[in-house]
Design an enzyme around this catalytic site. Sequence first.
Site, mmCIF file in Angstrom:
data_model
loop_
_atom_site.group_PDB
_atom_site.id
_atom_site.type_symbol
_atom_site.label_atom_id
_atom_site.label_comp_id
_atom_site.label_asym_id
_atom_site.label_seq_id
_atom_site.Cartn_x
_atom_site.Cartn_y
_atom_site.Cartn_z
ATOM 1 C CE LYS A 33 7.178 65.488 2.714
ATOM 2 N NZ LYS A 33 7.228 65.248 4.166
ATOM 3 N NE ARG A 129 5.577 62.909 11.620
ATOM 4 C CZ ARG A 129 5.814 63.861 10.433
ATOM 5 N NH1 ARG A 129 5.015 64.448 10.068
ATOM 6 N NH2 ARG A 129 6.871 63.972 10.104
ATOM 7 C CE1 TYR A 254 -23.867 73.674 -7.725
ATOM 8 C CE2 TYR A 254 -21.689 73.894 -7.870
ATOM 9 C CZ TYR A 254 -22.807 73.475 -8.353
ATOM 10 O OH TYR A 254 -22.849 72.338 -9.538
ATOM 11 C CG MET A 302 -15.397 69.073 -10.230
ATOM 12 S SD MET A 302 -16.182 67.650 -10.746
ATOM 13 C CE MET A 302 -16.825 67.178 -9.225
#
Length: 356
Positions: A33, A129, A254, A302
């Site tokens: 998956k 769940r 940053y 990024m």
Amino acid sequence: MRPLIATIRLDNLRHNYQVARAAHGDRTLAVLKANAYGHGAVRCAQALADIADGFAVACLEEALELRAAGIAHPILLLEGVFEAEELKAVDEHQLWLAVTSEEQLRMIEQSAPQKPFNVWLMLDSGMHREGFLPEAYHAAWRRLEASGKAGTITKMTHFARADEPELPMTAAQLERFDAVVRGLPPGDESVANSAGILCHPRAQRNWGRVGIALYGVTPLPAGFEDAADLRPVMRFCSRVFGVRELAAGEPIGYGDNFVTDRPTRVGLVACGYADGYPRRASSGSPVLIDGQRSRLIGRVSMDMLTVDLTDLPETGIGSEVELWGDVVSVNEVAAHAGTIGYEPLCNVKRAHFDYR
């Protein structure tokens, strides 16, 4: 091109599958998956085709991608179907499906398959769940049996804390599972995920489901890491493409969240959170630069991040940076980001994938 490469070692993948299958002692599904946890589902399935008992995916679209690539093995839909219309494709492509809810059970009862489905009926043994509660499980089984739409019914549950072997919950879930299925007709059972396979011998049943361990990442905490001989499948690397010298007291990146405490030689690396490296990875997160350990400094951007080259005078522009792989574990990186190794693996993108 950006020098960001995810090298996928398919021999390691095969090795890990064989380790898990041997530990489980019976048939084992390779879980593919989320694009094989970021490794490439089709290529991984092809690499395992001659040794795997079958595959498991989350949903129909993932299964159809494998079928389109010629994968003829059993494929289990771990989440079952979301719409009754999907059962037509399940029938056509002979997929196996989990049934985890009253809604999915009704879809099966109202369907008209050409051949009865291979159903994996989920018991909620304590994770809460998905799955049928213990008091509803026998009735769900009987309805499937009476419908004539289920050719085989595999009894299934999922562990909540198998990756914490010192806790009693997994044993309690196993006891609840065994108590509930007692009295039902005999048939296959499946309870063990990766951690269950590696640490809980009582979870050895007819079908194991190996996920994260397939990719060479241990799901186990400190002290249990050597429970199996797992080999990392992905090696995620980039290169230094810029170097600068900063005096003590200078901020980097940053937010000024890292300030040099000594004259510092900074390397700029072509990888950022848009490529899958965790944005929340803190200063001090490990990296390997030309085979030598160092650390991340400053906030992840990024498209780039910054590393400390101060004590590595021979490194510079072009130096290889292992972000995770053979020496730096993805679990180490994840821990510095407050997450788990699954997440950064699944998020890898904008990299060149080199399959070997």
